[in-house]
Structure formats: structure tokens, C-alpha cells
Scaffold this motif. Structure first.
Motif, short mmCIF file in Angstrom:
data_model
loop_
_atom_site.label_atom_id
_atom_site.label_comp_id
_atom_site.label_asym_id
_atom_site.label_seq_id
_atom_site.Cartn_x
_atom_site.Cartn_y
_atom_site.Cartn_z
N LEU A 114 26.52 80.63 3.69
CA LEU A 114 27.60 80.37 4.65
C LEU A 114 28.97 80.73 4.08
CD1 LEU A 114 26.26 76.99 6.05
CD2 LEU A 114 26.43 79.15 7.31
N VAL A 115 29.12 80.62 2.76
CA VAL A 115 30.41 80.92 2.11
C VAL A 115 30.55 82.41 1.83
CG1 VAL A 115 31.78 80.51 0.04
CG2 VAL A 115 30.59 78.61 1.13
N LYS A 116 29.52 83.02 1.32
CA LYS A 116 29.41 84.47 1.07
C LYS A 116 30.27 85.02 -0.08
CE LYS A 116 27.75 86.21 5.49
NZ LYS A 116 27.25 84.96 5.97
N VAL A 117 31.51 84.54 -0.24
CA VAL A 117 32.44 85.17 -1.19
C VAL A 117 33.00 84.13 -2.16
CG1 VAL A 117 34.60 86.47 -1.40
CG2 VAL A 117 33.12 86.85 0.57
N ALA A 118 33.00 84.46 -3.44
CA ALA A 118 33.58 83.57 -4.45
C ALA A 118 35.10 83.64 -4.39
CB ALA A 118 33.08 83.97 -5.84
N GLY A 119 35.75 82.59 -4.90
CA GLY A 119 37.20 82.61 -5.03
C GLY A 119 37.96 82.10 -3.83
N THR A 120 37.30 81.88 -2.72
CA THR A 120 37.98 81.38 -1.52
C THR A 120 38.05 79.85 -1.54
OG1 THR A 120 35.92 81.18 -0.27
CG2 THR A 120 37.06 83.31 -0.17
N ASP A 121 38.87 79.28 -0.67
CA ASP A 121 38.93 77.81 -0.56
C ASP A 121 37.57 77.24 -0.15
OD1 ASP A 121 41.59 77.78 -1.31
OD2 ASP A 121 42.34 77.68 0.76
N SER A 122 36.88 77.94 0.75
CA SER A 122 35.54 77.50 1.18
C SER A 122 34.58 77.48 0.01
CB SER A 122 35.00 78.42 2.28
OG SER A 122 35.78 78.33 3.43
N PHE A 123 34.62 78.54 -0.80
CA PHE A 123 33.76 78.62 -1.98
C PHE A 123 34.06 77.47 -2.94
CE2 PHE A 123 33.40 79.85 -6.45
CZ PHE A 123 32.02 80.03 -6.54
N LYS A 124 35.35 77.21 -3.16
CA LYS A 124 35.73 76.14 -4.08
C LYS A 124 35.23 74.78 -3.58
CE LYS A 124 39.69 78.69 -5.76
NZ LYS A 124 41.13 78.92 -5.65
N ALA A 125 35.34 74.54 -2.28
CA ALA A 125 34.89 73.27 -1.71
C ALA A 125 33.37 73.11 -1.87
CB ALA A 125 35.28 73.18 -0.24
N ILE A 126 32.63 74.17 -1.58
CA ILE A 126 31.17 74.11 -1.68
C ILE A 126 30.74 74.03 -3.14
CG2 ILE A 126 29.02 75.38 -1.24
CD1 ILE A 126 30.40 74.03 1.26
N SER A 127 31.39 74.78 -4.01
CA SER A 127 31.05 74.74 -5.45
C SER A 127 31.24 73.34 -6.01
CB SER A 127 31.91 75.73 -6.22
OG SER A 127 31.57 77.04 -5.88
N LYS A 128 32.31 72.68 -5.59
CA LYS A 128 32.55 71.32 -6.06
C LYS A 128 31.43 70.38 -5.63
CE LYS A 128 35.94 67.60 -5.92
NZ LYS A 128 37.19 67.10 -5.36
N LEU A 129 30.99 70.51 -4.38
CA LEU A 129 29.88 69.68 -3.89
C LEU A 129 28.60 69.98 -4.67
CD1 LEU A 129 30.38 69.97 -0.02
CD2 LEU A 129 30.80 67.95 -1.45
N ILE A 130 28.33 71.24 -4.90
CA ILE A 130 27.11 71.64 -5.61
C ILE A 130 27.12 71.11 -7.04
CG2 ILE A 130 25.81 73.63 -6.52
CD1 ILE A 130 25.52 73.34 -3.49
N ARG A 131 28.25 71.15 -7.70
CA ARG A 131 28.34 70.66 -9.08
C ARG A 131 28.03 69.17 -9.17
NH1 ARG A 131 32.82 74.07 -9.26
NH2 ARG A 131 34.26 72.32 -9.03
N GLN A 132 28.29 68.43 -8.10
CA GLN A 132 28.03 66.99 -8.08
C GLN A 132 26.54 66.68 -7.87
OE1 GLN A 132 30.56 65.65 -4.92
NE2 GLN A 132 32.42 66.02 -6.06
N ARG A 133 25.80 67.69 -7.44
CA ARG A 133 24.37 67.52 -7.12
C ARG A 133 23.56 67.28 -8.39
NH1 ARG A 133 20.36 72.36 -5.50
NH2 ARG A 133 18.48 71.11 -5.44
N THR A 134 22.61 66.36 -8.31
CA THR A 134 21.63 66.21 -9.38
C THR A 134 20.38 66.95 -8.97
OG1 THR A 134 20.79 64.15 -8.42
CG2 THR A 134 22.54 63.96 -10.07
N ALA A 135 19.50 67.19 -9.90
CA ALA A 135 18.27 67.96 -9.62
C ALA A 135 17.64 67.47 -8.35
CB ALA A 135 17.29 67.85 -10.77
#
Length: 192
Positions: free
Chosen positions: A171-192
């Protein structure tokens, strides 16, 4: 887009998240390993869809008997859920109206039970020309065998089987955007 991308590639401008029947009285009967994954990943998808401003539609099957949406999904308010009696969400006019209002052509499905309401909804949506993605790490059934069979049958019917991270990054498709940053932050909080 090409034929493959039209089916396998989620487009944020065309995608809705559908959360099917994650309800209080059903939850204790579920395979608890699958249920734990469903809760964790559905919450991640809800937060991701909200961050991206994408539509979310949630249903409850006969809430008078099966209770309301579980409190472990704080992003889904029971009063906003569509009550239904048919196993397939598509059998309910309010659901179809909400889906049509969203203007989505692609539907990302999570919920329970995989082999009943999820499976029947997926088949009906495919039959109506929607692109259907089932999020395998955000679905559950009482028995692993029913879950596994529904996943296989859905794929044979034409649904794309995906995972939470795959869907969010598509859904984000491209790194470096605000959308990417928001999704990356959520993903980093994820546990296995």
C-alpha cells in the motif's frame, strides 16, 4: 497495470480493509495460536489503514447471540460494525452499500472464522469482480485444519493469500515518504 499486478499488487486508492466477526463469544473457541496472531496483526492493519486514511469496514455476526467485537481490537467500535445474519458479508445490503461507498475494487480481509464467514465472503466478492486478498496471519478458525483448508480453497478460487507486512508495504510502495515512515514505525513495534 498488467494482469499480474492488477491481482497481486494492492493499490491504496482502491483498497478497503474488511474485518469479519471478531466477536466476544466466538473468541474463546478459536485456535488460540491463530487467534493471538489475528489480534496482533489486525490491530497493526487497523493502525496502518488509519494512518494512510484508507477505509475500514467491520462486521458482527448476530451480536445478540455472539457478542460484540472483542475489546482487544480498540480501533473497532462495536457501534460502527455492520450487524449481519448471513455468513457471507455480501448477503447484507448494509455491507454492500458500505463497500460500494468506499469505492474499493480490492478487499483485504481479516477475521474469523476463516472457513465460514471469511471464505463465503471471499467467494462472493470474487464472484462480483473484486480482487480479494486474505491476510493469512490475521485469520483464524476453531481448528487448524479448517483454517488451512479455507486458505487453500480461497487461493484456488482466485483470492491472493498475503500477510500483514506484505499488504502494508504494498500500500505504501515507496520508501522515504510520510506514509512509509508511519507504516515502518508500526512494523518496528511488531513482535514475531
Amino acid at each position: 497495470m498488467g494482469v499480474v499486478k492488477d491481482k497481486f499488487w494492492l493499490d491504496a486508492e482502491k483498497t478497503a480493509l474488511v474485518i469479519i466477526d471478531v466477536q466476544e463469544k466466538l473468541a474463546p473457541a478459536m485456535n488460540q495460536s491463530l487467534y493471538g496472531q489475528l489480534i496482533q496483526h489486525t490491530n497493526l492493519l487497523i493502525e496502518g489503514f488509519k494512518a494512510l486514511g484508507l477505509p475500514i469496514i467491520a462486521t458482527e455476526q448476530y451480536p445478540q447471540g455472539l457478542g460484540h467485537t472483542v475489546t482487544e481490537l480498540p480501533g473497532v467500535a462495536s457501534q460502527d460494525c455492520i450487524e449481519k445474519m448471513t455468513f457471507s458479508c455480501c448477503g447484507d445490503d448494509k455491507f454492500m452499500a458500505a463497500l460500494e461507498k468506499s469505492e474499493a475494487k480490492q478487499v483485504l480481509i481479516v477475521g474469523m472464522e476463516t472457513h465460514v464467514c471469511v471464505f463465503q465472503t471471499a467467494l462472493d466478492l470474487l464472484d462480483r469482480g473484486y480482487v480479494v486478498h486474505l491476510v493469512s496471519d490475521a485469520l483464524c478458525s476453531r481448528f487448524q485444519s479448517d483454517y488451512a483448508n479455507a486458505i487453500k480453497a480461497s487461493a484456488r478460487a482466485g483470492a491472493v493469500i498475503t500477510t500483514t507486512e506484505t499488504a502494508l508495504f504494498q500500500l505504501v510502495k515507496v520508501a522515504g515518504t510520510d506514509s512509509f515512515k508511519a507504516i515502518s514505525k508500526l512494523i518496528r513495534q511488531r513482535t514475531a
